[in-house]
Design an enzyme around this catalytic site. Structure first.
Site, short mmCIF file in Angstrom:
data_model
loop_
_atom_site.label_atom_id
_atom_site.label_comp_id
_atom_site.label_asym_id
_atom_site.label_seq_id
_atom_site.Cartn_x
_atom_site.Cartn_y
_atom_site.Cartn_z
N ASP A 172 0.57 -1.34 0.02
CA ASP A 172 0.09 -0.02 -0.04
C ASP A 172 0.82 1.26 0.10
O ASP A 172 1.06 2.05 1.07
CB ASP A 172 -0.80 -0.09 1.20
CG ASP A 172 -1.90 1.20 1.33
OD1 ASP A 172 -2.17 1.82 0.30
OD2 ASP A 172 -2.06 1.45 2.54
N LEU A 178 1.01 5.10 -5.04
CA LEU A 178 1.84 5.90 -5.87
C LEU A 178 1.09 7.08 -6.69
O LEU A 178 -0.27 6.76 -6.99
CB LEU A 178 2.60 5.07 -7.13
CG LEU A 178 3.44 4.10 -6.29
CD1 LEU A 178 4.19 3.45 -7.69
CD2 LEU A 178 4.37 4.64 -5.39
N HIS A 179 1.70 8.30 -6.90
CA HIS A 179 0.95 9.25 -7.28
C HIS A 179 2.18 10.27 -7.88
O HIS A 179 2.69 11.02 -7.19
CB HIS A 179 0.13 10.04 -6.26
CG HIS A 179 -0.54 11.27 -6.91
ND1 HIS A 179 -1.53 11.76 -6.06
CD2 HIS A 179 -0.79 11.70 -8.20
CE1 HIS A 179 -2.19 13.01 -6.84
NE2 HIS A 179 -1.50 13.00 -8.25
N ASP A 180 2.37 10.40 -9.15
CA ASP A 180 3.70 10.81 -9.76
C ASP A 180 3.13 10.91 -11.17
O ASP A 180 2.29 10.60 -11.68
CB ASP A 180 4.88 10.27 -9.43
CG ASP A 180 5.96 11.13 -9.40
OD1 ASP A 180 6.13 12.10 -10.25
OD2 ASP A 180 6.76 11.27 -8.54
N ILE A 181 4.10 11.52 -11.90
CA ILE A 181 4.11 11.66 -13.49
C ILE A 181 4.00 10.15 -14.07
O ILE A 181 4.41 9.29 -13.33
CB ILE A 181 5.06 12.56 -14.22
CG1 ILE A 181 6.53 11.88 -13.95
CG2 ILE A 181 5.12 14.17 -13.74
CD1 ILE A 181 7.52 12.51 -14.83
N PRO A 182 3.30 9.83 -15.08
CA PRO A 182 3.05 8.72 -15.60
C PRO A 182 4.36 7.90 -15.67
O PRO A 182 4.33 6.85 -15.41
CB PRO A 182 2.24 9.04 -16.84
CG PRO A 182 1.36 10.13 -16.57
CD PRO A 182 2.39 10.92 -15.81
N THR A 216 7.19 7.91 -14.33
CA THR A 216 7.85 7.70 -13.10
C THR A 216 7.25 6.57 -12.27
O THR A 216 7.79 5.31 -11.89
CB THR A 216 7.99 8.87 -12.11
OG1 THR A 216 8.69 9.97 -12.63
CG2 THR A 216 8.58 8.53 -10.82
N ARG A 270 -13.66 -1.25 11.40
CA ARG A 270 -13.52 -1.24 12.90
C ARG A 270 -14.31 -2.52 13.23
O ARG A 270 -15.60 -2.65 13.03
CB ARG A 270 -13.97 -0.13 13.59
CG ARG A 270 -13.10 1.14 13.21
CD ARG A 270 -11.69 0.72 13.89
NE ARG A 270 -11.12 2.07 13.68
CZ ARG A 270 -10.20 2.16 12.48
NH1 ARG A 270 -10.06 1.23 11.66
NH2 ARG A 270 -9.31 3.24 12.30
N GLN A 285 -10.29 7.87 11.21
CA GLN A 285 -10.90 7.32 10.06
C GLN A 285 -12.45 8.15 10.26
O GLN A 285 -13.02 8.06 11.35
CB GLN A 285 -11.03 5.93 10.00
CG GLN A 285 -9.56 5.08 9.94
CD GLN A 285 -9.49 5.25 8.68
OE1 GLN A 285 -9.78 5.97 7.60
NE2 GLN A 285 -8.43 4.19 8.26
#
Length: 236
Positions: free
Chosen positions: A59, A62-66, A68, A181, A190
């Protein structure tokens, strides 16, 4: 042990995680490895868990340019985990390239999940801080459709949106739901949470449970209770 319940190993290092597993007789249960543990231990922690036959959800969101993300996924695919994820906020091209990286590097690539909306976010934060209009559900469904259209195998979502996602994206599109939960557990940070029984009734395929088990007086019994609630719909 249930293959539908992933235990969140939210520990600062492998020594603590390994001790928890051994002490509480949780050998071989599916586990989620997040940023805290992976950034400390690296691929070594995945290798050790695989040696002990744990199915693994890595987990890292990932969040970056495609490009990468694609290159990162090539490396992740070789670890042999079962699930990996990206943020759907990264857009359709990023999701496509993530899938490309996984498929190009492994004959049995991990399932690709896209995070729709963090379960720590509520309506107010979404509208006022992220400046996303509409309801949480509307935005989650939009991101789920975006994920499916660009090759993801499923999404990470709140239990409360799982049933609608199934209707929109089809029964084979997987819904992985954190924010679970057990009865009498605290909410912590949460906002959109639910019990295993409710999750099953509402279309969840896989549950991710952390603090309800790791902070329980008897974690093994708490894990067994989660399985009972999941399999029997027993919230008592």
């Amino acid at each position: 042990m249930s293959r539908s319940i992933y235990l969140a190993l939210d520990f600062p290092n492998w020594e603590r995680a390994d001790q928890f597993i051994k002490t509480n007789r949780l050998h071989g249960v599916p586990v989620k490895v997040g940023m805290e543990l992976f950034y400390r231990e690296g691929p070594r922690v995945i290798e050790q868990l695989k040696e002990n036959n744990h199915p693994i959800f890595l987990d890292l969101k990932l969040h970056d340019i495609p490009t990468t993300v694609m290159r990162a996924m090539k490396n992740i695919a070789q670890l042999g985990v079962d699930y990996v994820n990206v943020h759907a906020f990264g857009g359709g091209e990023m999701i496509q390239r993530a899938k490309e990286g996984l498929v190009s590097a492994s004959n049995q690539p991990p399932n690709l999940l896209a995070v729709t909306m963090l379960t720590s976010l509520d309506q107010e934060a979404m509208n006022q801080e992220l400046l996303l209009q509409g309801s949480v559900e509307d935005n989650v469904l939009h991101f789920a459709q975006l994920a499916k259209n660009n090759g993801a195998d499923g999404v990470v979502c709140s239990v409360h949106e799982a049933k609608q996602i199934k209707k929109l994206c089809g029964p084979s599109f997987q819904t992985v739901t954190p924010g679970i939960r057990l009865e009498n557990s605290t909410k912590d940070d949460q906002k959109r949470i639910a019990t295993p029984a409710f999750a099953r009734e509402n279309g969840a395929d896989i549950l991710v449970i952390g603090r309800s088990i790791t902070r329980a007086i008897d974690p093994y019994e708490a894990y067994m209770q989660a399985i009972k609630e999941w399999e029997n719909g027993n919230e008592s």
